[in-house]
Design an enzyme around this catalytic site. Structure first.
Site, PDB file in Angstrom:
ATOM      1  N   LYS B  94       0.805  -1.220   0.000  1.00 22.07           N
ATOM      2  CA  LYS B  94       0.000   0.000   0.000  1.00 22.07           C
ATOM      3  C   LYS B  94       0.842   1.275   0.000  1.00 22.07           C
ATOM      4  O   LYS B  94       0.409   2.318  -0.471  1.00 22.07           O
ATOM      5  CB  LYS B  94      -0.945   0.011   1.215  1.00 22.07           C
ATOM      6  CG  LYS B  94      -2.032  -1.063   1.157  1.00 22.07           C
ATOM      7  CD  LYS B  94      -3.051  -0.793   0.075  1.00 22.07           C
ATOM      8  CE  LYS B  94      -4.213  -1.763   0.120  1.00 22.07           C
ATOM      9  NZ  LYS B  94      -5.099  -1.619  -1.061  1.00 22.07           N
ATOM     10  N   GLU B 116      -9.752   5.954   3.008  1.00 21.95           N
ATOM     11  CA  GLU B 116     -10.538   4.892   3.619  1.00 21.95           C
ATOM     12  C   GLU B 116      -9.571   3.752   3.939  1.00 21.95           C
ATOM     13  O   GLU B 116      -8.496   3.669   3.351  1.00 21.95           O
ATOM     14  CB  GLU B 116     -11.610   4.400   2.651  1.00 21.95           C
ATOM     15  CG  GLU B 116     -11.126   3.394   1.588  1.00 21.95           C
ATOM     16  CD  GLU B 116     -10.094   3.942   0.612  1.00 21.95           C
ATOM     17  OE1 GLU B 116     -10.040   5.170   0.438  1.00 21.95           O
ATOM     18  OE2 GLU B 116      -9.335   3.138   0.030  1.00 21.95           O
ATOM     19  N   SER B 383       1.802  -9.735  -0.620  1.00 21.28           N
ATOM     20  CA  SER B 383       1.492  -8.300  -0.621  1.00 21.28           C
ATOM     21  C   SER B 383       1.660  -7.620   0.733  1.00 21.28           C
ATOM     22  O   SER B 383       1.822  -6.413   0.804  1.00 21.28           O
ATOM     23  CB  SER B 383       0.064  -8.085  -1.131  1.00 21.28           C
ATOM     24  OG  SER B 383      -0.851  -8.836  -0.357  1.00 21.28           O
TER      25      SER B 383
END
Lengths: 260, 401
Positions: B94, B116, B383
């Site tokens: 991210k 969010e 990830s």
């Protein structure tokens, strides 16, 4: 001239448009409230089809929508409510719906069923004209007005585009924000209206945040109509035995202010 | 990375029939402004040199492509490699997108950032970048996710972000996006919405994908060095789909590389308690984009279920829908219990604790690896790391006993 356009045909008449969420707090309440509003000076009704993810709505309409959904309100039932209302009231009826329930219903079927149920127009807060091409031609085929929204953040280019594409009237969002009763009106509303008037001959109605007859009257000095939603839901919400009288008094108050 | 390497900007708002910009009129000028600003930085060498430099020294790129020898031995089939996004600063991929968009927001002169978050990884990444760049940060998070990822809530607050709990609807990622969009509609003039996945109205799916393709570009170079050829399979988990699109995108034109996206089958597709719109959904519009969506017969968005908060979303990036329809990417789904088993397996035999989201991809990879020859190569996008998932996993293990 469409039934919606004819509201604005009489010079000087300011339109009072009221929003209710279908099925909140019950289908019966929707039917009786709409009749009451029509009898007390309301010119047009926006029937809200509840949606699970109402991104343009504040807490009042969010709560009403979730409640209606829990009670099983669907687009089909909203169409049935429209058919019933058509026998009770003579003012134009529109649907306010997010796009997904319409897409899922089938745009062609939906327009067809709206027309046969006595619906006069559609307001879709998450469908800007850039995405509305298909629905626009279908609404025209079925003699429905597709009413687009403008925001104070809209550029001149957007204003021109929407002035060209909106039918019936243009829905001017009073503030950048979501629906919901507010205490004060934005000070730049007049400038916003002037910007739109410059390029459009369509009637301009202002919604979002209007909560008192006085505010409605104030807006009517510059706009062709007002749209009131959350405040009416709040009145229906009060739970007091005299809800009907309160709504009646409120509607009459709005009418009086608009007629002054 | 230089400006010349950048993927050419997709000026259309659609991927085939998917995508678009189904957003309130108030947001359209802001989306136009963002599109223009994003086009402008394509040729801005100073932007990309800052992005590259911070990616390297701050986020910790490039991440290794690790040969998982023990996992390969355990599965007794294809050779399995892990792309180690879990080693990045803040613990997941991210940060790539948060850094890129944070720099973009700064270029645009926006001081207030909203975001969010589901699992909290995007929220933490955004709060981190805002701290570093001196921007104000507000994060919306569903109450249910706050409960199950409380560790990340504390991290965000520590980094100076304000965390607003969202109590509407299912109280998860979908509702956090609703609330972030309401905030943006209200404060659009001074606020930048730093969306965390390849979802939302155009240009977000393109922007987020572009900032994440660094994963696939590195993977391509690394596998050529290590194996001398492209892999046979690349497997990644898909919620909104940003880590998957990031690793897949540079391989789309290589038909010999099979790309597999793994959604969350939750407690089973048949029972309806899952988060697998590409497997069990239909075409709809949510959060500004046309894509596959989980919805009921009246077009209402359905509630989802997954052990992984980051996958717990009823729609998916429109570009995934496009490649599903085109047949270029294959999608499947893995249940909670299998993801949990893969979580434990990787922890125990490789000493790597994966995020529960990534564990879905590991589970799927193990299943196919066993049936493949030892000459085959599988790359899993790992990830994120699983530190955030301790409470969920210990709870699930207790339940089992």
């Amino acid at each position: 001239m469409s039934r919606i356009s004819s509201i604005f045909a009489q010079p000087g008449h300011k339109a009072f448009i009221a929003y209710v969420t279908v099925g909140y707090p019950s289908i019966e309440a929707t039917l009786s409230t709409v009749s009451l509003l029509a009898e007390n000076g309301c010119d047009m009704i926006e029937l809200g089809i509840p949606f699970s993810d109402p991104i343009a709505d504040g807490v009042t309409i969010q709560k009403a929508s979730f409640h209606a959904l829990k009670k099983g309100v669907t687009p089909e039932r909203c169409l049935a409510v429209a058919r019933k209302l058509k026998q009770q009231v003579s003012i134009p009826l529109t649907f306010m719906s997010y796009f997904n329930p319409i897409l899922h219903y089938g745009q062609e079927n939906f327009c067809n069923d709206c027309a046969s149920s006595g619906i006069d127009g559609l307001i879709i807060p998450d469908l800007p004209p850039d995405e509305g091409g298909e629905l626009e031609s279908l609404t025209q085929k079925h003699n429905l007005d597709l009413i687009y929204l403008l925001s104070p953040a809209s550029t001149e280019e957007r204003i021109r585009l929407i002035a060209q594409r909106s039918r019936g009237f243009i829905y001017l969002v009073s503030v950048t924000g979501v629906t919901g009763a507010r205490n004060a009106l934005p000070s730049d509303l007049e400038i916003f209206l002037r910007r739109v008037r410059k390029v459009s001959k369509l009637p301009l109605c202002v919604g979002f945040g209007i909560s008192t007859p006085e505010q409605a009257g104030q807006i009517a000095t510059v706009a062709d109509g007002v749209i009131i939603g959350s405040r009416i839901i709040q009145l229906m919400d009060s739970g007091e035995p005299n809800t009907a009288q309160q709504i009646q008094a409120f509607a009459r108050g709005v009418r009086r202010e608009l007629d002054q | 990375m230089t400006a010349q390497d950048k993927p050419s900007f997709v000026s259309s708002s659609y991927f085939g029939q998917f995508g678009g910009r189904f957003a309130p009129e108030t947001l359209v000028p802001a989306l136009d402004e963002l599109t223009t600003a994003y086009k402008k930085i394509q040729g801005d060498a100073s932007f990309w040199s800052e992005f590259d430099s911070l990616s390297h020294d701050y986020s910790g790129r490039p991440t290794p492509l690790y040969f998982a020898e023990k996992l390969t031995g355990h599965c007794d089939g294809a050779r399995i490699f892990l792309k180690r996004e879990d080693l990045l600063h803040t613990g997941a991929h991210k940060i790539n997108n948060a850094l890129g968009q944070g720099l973009l927001a700064k270029k645009m002169g926006k001081q207030r950032i909203i975001a969010e978050t589901g699992a909290g990884q995007h929220g933490v990444a955004t709060a981190t970048i805002c701290a570093r760049l001196g921007l104000d940060c507000v994060v919306y998070m569903g109450e249910e996710d706050i409960r199950r990822q409380s560790h990340n809530v504390f991290r965000m607050k520590l980094l100076g972000a304000e965390v607003f709990p969202v109590s509407s609807g299912s109280k998860t990622l979908k509702d956090a996006i609703n609330e972030a969009m309401r905030d943006w509609v209200t404060n659009v003039r001074n606020t930048y919405y730093l969306l965390g996945s390849v979802v939302g109205p155009h240009p977000y799916p393109t922007i987020v994908r572009d900032f994440q393709t660094i994963i696939g570009k590195e993977t391509r170079e690394q596998v050529m060095v290590k194996c001398g050829r492209l892999p046979d399979y690349i497997i990644a988990c898909v919620g909104g789909g940003s880590n998957a699109m990031g690793i897949f995108h540079p391989f789309l034109k290589d038909p010999e590389v099979q790309l597999i996206g793994v959604e969350a089958a939750g407690r089973g597709i048949a029972g309806g308690k899952h988060a697998a719109p590409l497997i069990a959904g239909s075409i709809g519009v949510l959060h500004g984009a046309k894509s596959y969506v989980l919805q009921d017969e009246a077009g209402q968005i359905r509630e989802t279920a997954s052990i992984a908060a980051g996958l717990d979303y009823p729609s998916v990036g429109p570009e995934h829908s496009y490649y599903k329809a085109a047949g270029r990417i294959v999608y499947d789904a893995v249940e909670d219990k299998d993801a949990l088993a893969a979580f434990l397996l990787l922890s125990q035999i490789e000493g790597i604790i994966p995020a529960l989201e990534s564990a879905h991809a590991i589970s799927y990879a193990c299943k196919i690896a066993s049936s493949l020859g030892k000459d085959k190569i599988i790359i899993i996008n790992l990830s994120g790391r699983g530190d955030k998932d301790m409470d969920i996993v210990s709870g699930a293990m207790e339940k089992k006993q």
